[in-house]
Design a protein around this motif. Sequence first.
Motif, PDB file in Angstrom:
ATOM      1  N   VAL A  58      65.391  35.580  47.146  1.00 50.94           N
ATOM      2  CA  VAL A  58      64.978  35.937  45.783  1.00 50.94           C
ATOM      3  C   VAL A  58      63.477  35.727  45.735  1.00 50.94           C
ATOM      4  O   VAL A  58      62.994  34.655  46.113  1.00 50.94           O
ATOM      5  CB  VAL A  58      65.651  35.033  44.719  1.00 50.94           C
ATOM      6  CG1 VAL A  58      65.260  35.470  43.319  1.00 50.94           C
ATOM      7  CG2 VAL A  58      67.166  35.024  44.870  1.00 50.94           C
ATOM      8  N   ASP A  59      62.743  36.744  45.288  1.00 54.75           N
ATOM      9  CA  ASP A  59      61.281  36.606  45.207  1.00 54.75           C
ATOM     10  C   ASP A  59      60.896  35.696  44.047  1.00 54.75           C
ATOM     11  O   ASP A  59      61.714  35.388  43.186  1.00 54.75           O
ATOM     12  CB  ASP A  59      60.635  37.983  45.000  1.00 54.75           C
ATOM     13  CG  ASP A  59      60.708  38.837  46.260  1.00 54.75           C
ATOM     14  OD1 ASP A  59      61.405  38.437  47.211  1.00 54.75           O
ATOM     15  OD2 ASP A  59      60.076  39.894  46.276  1.00 54.75           O
ATOM     16  N   ALA A 109      63.032  40.080  38.394  1.00 53.94           N
ATOM     17  CA  ALA A 109      63.306  39.389  39.660  1.00 53.94           C
ATOM     18  C   ALA A 109      63.714  40.425  40.697  1.00 53.94           C
ATOM     19  O   ALA A 109      64.302  41.458  40.367  1.00 53.94           O
ATOM     20  CB  ALA A 109      64.413  38.365  39.471  1.00 53.94           C
ATOM     21  N   TYR A 110      63.388  40.127  41.957  1.00 59.45           N
ATOM     22  CA  TYR A 110      63.734  41.025  43.059  1.00 59.45           C
ATOM     23  C   TYR A 110      64.580  40.236  44.051  1.00 59.45           C
ATOM     24  O   TYR A 110      64.151  39.200  44.557  1.00 59.45           O
ATOM     25  CB  TYR A 110      62.460  41.566  43.720  1.00 59.45           C
ATOM     26  CG  TYR A 110      61.601  42.287  42.711  1.00 59.45           C
ATOM     27  CD1 TYR A 110      61.941  43.566  42.294  1.00 59.45           C
ATOM     28  CD2 TYR A 110      60.502  41.669  42.124  1.00 59.45           C
ATOM     29  CE1 TYR A 110      61.200  44.216  41.324  1.00 59.45           C
ATOM     30  CE2 TYR A 110      59.756  42.310  41.156  1.00 59.45           C
ATOM     31  CZ  TYR A 110      60.108  43.576  40.759  1.00 59.45           C
ATOM     32  OH  TYR A 110      59.386  44.212  39.789  1.00 59.45           O
ATOM     33  N   TRP A 139      60.924  52.469  44.592  1.00 59.29           N
ATOM     34  CA  TRP A 139      61.138  52.550  46.051  1.00 59.29           C
ATOM     35  C   TRP A 139      59.827  52.213  46.772  1.00 59.29           C
ATOM     36  O   TRP A 139      59.809  51.435  47.724  1.00 59.29           O
ATOM     37  CB  TRP A 139      61.617  53.975  46.369  1.00 59.29           C
ATOM     38  CG  TRP A 139      61.994  54.227  47.787  1.00 59.29           C
ATOM     39  CD1 TRP A 139      63.230  54.071  48.349  1.00 59.29           C
ATOM     40  CD2 TRP A 139      61.129  54.709  48.834  1.00 59.29           C
ATOM     41  NE1 TRP A 139      63.199  54.419  49.675  1.00 59.29           N
ATOM     42  CE2 TRP A 139      61.926  54.811  50.005  1.00 59.29           C
ATOM     43  CE3 TRP A 139      59.792  55.062  48.907  1.00 59.29           C
ATOM     44  CZ2 TRP A 139      61.410  55.256  51.223  1.00 59.29           C
ATOM     45  CZ3 TRP A 139      59.280  55.500  50.117  1.00 59.29           C
ATOM     46  CH2 TRP A 139      60.073  55.591  51.257  1.00 59.29           C
ATOM     47  N   ARG A 140      58.705  52.812  46.298  1.00 58.85           N
ATOM     48  CA  ARG A 140      57.396  52.534  46.929  1.00 58.85           C
ATOM     49  C   ARG A 140      57.031  51.054  46.776  1.00 58.85           C
ATOM     50  O   ARG A 140      56.614  50.400  47.732  1.00 58.85           O
ATOM     51  CB  ARG A 140      56.297  53.388  46.272  1.00 58.85           C
ATOM     52  CG  ARG A 140      56.195  54.794  46.795  1.00 58.85           C
ATOM     53  CD  ARG A 140      54.888  55.442  46.337  1.00 58.85           C
ATOM     54  NE  ARG A 140      54.710  55.437  44.884  1.00 58.85           N
ATOM     55  CZ  ARG A 140      55.181  56.381  44.057  1.00 58.85           C
ATOM     56  NH1 ARG A 140      55.837  57.409  44.539  1.00 58.85           N
ATOM     57  NH2 ARG A 140      54.982  56.304  42.763  1.00 58.85           N
ATOM     58  N   ARG A 145      56.548  45.095  48.666  1.00 57.68           N
ATOM     59  CA  ARG A 145      57.061  43.713  48.568  1.00 57.68           C
ATOM     60  C   ARG A 145      57.688  43.286  49.887  1.00 57.68           C
ATOM     61  O   ARG A 145      57.545  42.150  50.309  1.00 57.68           O
ATOM     62  CB  ARG A 145      58.082  43.588  47.419  1.00 57.68           C
ATOM     63  CG  ARG A 145      57.437  43.474  46.055  1.00 57.68           C
ATOM     64  CD  ARG A 145      58.443  43.150  44.977  1.00 57.68           C
ATOM     65  NE  ARG A 145      59.364  44.235  44.762  1.00 57.68           N
ATOM     66  CZ  ARG A 145      59.176  45.231  43.903  1.00 57.68           C
ATOM     67  NH1 ARG A 145      58.102  45.251  43.140  1.00 57.68           N
ATOM     68  NH2 ARG A 145      60.066  46.197  43.784  1.00 57.68           N
ATOM     69  N   ARG A 146      58.380  44.222  50.559  1.00 59.77           N
ATOM     70  CA  ARG A 146      58.989  43.846  51.855  1.00 59.77           C
ATOM     71  C   ARG A 146      57.906  43.460  52.858  1.00 59.77           C
ATOM     72  O   ARG A 146      58.062  42.493  53.602  1.00 59.77           O
ATOM     73  CB  ARG A 146      59.827  44.995  52.400  1.00 59.77           C
ATOM     74  CG  ARG A 146      60.369  44.673  53.803  1.00 59.77           C
ATOM     75  CD  ARG A 146      61.426  45.652  54.167  1.00 59.77           C
ATOM     76  NE  ARG A 146      61.696  45.745  55.570  1.00 59.77           N
ATOM     77  CZ  ARG A 146      62.854  45.420  56.125  1.00 59.77           C
ATOM     78  NH1 ARG A 146      63.818  44.907  55.398  1.00 59.77           N
ATOM     79  NH2 ARG A 146      63.053  45.592  57.403  1.00 59.77           N
ATOM     80  N   GLU A 147      56.792  44.212  52.866  1.00 55.87           N
ATOM     81  CA  GLU A 147      55.702  43.849  53.792  1.00 55.87           C
ATOM     82  C   GLU A 147      55.221  42.427  53.522  1.00 55.87           C
ATOM     83  O   GLU A 147      54.978  41.652  54.436  1.00 55.87           O
ATOM     84  CB  GLU A 147      54.538  44.827  53.640  1.00 55.87           C
ATOM     85  CG  GLU A 147      54.769  46.136  54.383  1.00 55.87           C
ATOM     86  CD  GLU A 147      53.674  47.143  54.136  1.00 55.87           C
ATOM     87  OE1 GLU A 147      52.542  46.736  53.773  1.00 55.87           O
ATOM     88  OE2 GLU A 147      53.956  48.345  54.294  1.00 55.87           O
TER      89      GLU A 147
END
Length: 160
Positions: A58-59, A109-110, A139-140, A145-147
């Motif tokens: 969870v970010d 939240a992500y 999506w972008r 955030r994944r990076e």
Amino acid sequence: MRGRPVSVSRTEMVEVVLPQDTNVLGNILGGRVMHLVDIAAAVAALRHSRSHVVTASVDHVDFRNPIRMGELLVLQASVNRVFHTSMEVGVKVSSENTLTGERKHTTSAYVTFVCVDSEGRPHAGPPLVLETADDRRRWRDAGMRREMRVAHEQRAEKKA
Ligand SMILES: CC(C)(COP(=O)(O)OP(=O)(O)OC[C@H]1O[C@@H](n2cnc3c(N)ncnc32)[C@H](O)[C@@H]1OP(=O)(O)O)[C@@H](O)C(=O)NCCC(=O)NCCS
């Protein structure tokens, strides 16, 4: 594997804030919000993947406005991006005043879920079909955030 549109798994959950959910000031406890965020996000992930899923991370979460006892807590969850075995689900949390209908955005939240088989082994999830400009923006943003997540994990591994 056939893709599933974002709209198929979009989820809205509504809860009444009850006395046992609040602190001495009558505001909802952060832990209760996190629990509900995890559930709303998991429902969207399950609907998208039709697979077992586990929460991987969870970010960072901020609470911008308190939610008072007796108000409604509205959680809107949607899958932002499917990577390979993992997917990011975004959850927007708002309070709703039952008398006026006024809504206030409290938290976003992500949550990252991983599709797993019954032995807990990760497997690929169905692709996500983007339908709207908002779907494409989310999506972008999920890619950025994944990076950051991967960079953070690499730094943590180096320190360990
Ligand atoms: C999540 C879990 C299945 C990942 O297993 P793993 O052996 O690390 O698997 P992999 O290294 O192959 O990674 C699988 C995917 O998970 C992602 N992932 C792993 N750890 C992650 C993390 N901390 N945050 C975000 N994504 C993560 C990877 O990026 C990969 O995604 P991709 O396939 O889309 O590229 C495993 O760590 C697990 O079971 N954790 C416990 C989950 C749980 O019980 N959650 C409930 C709360 S405790």
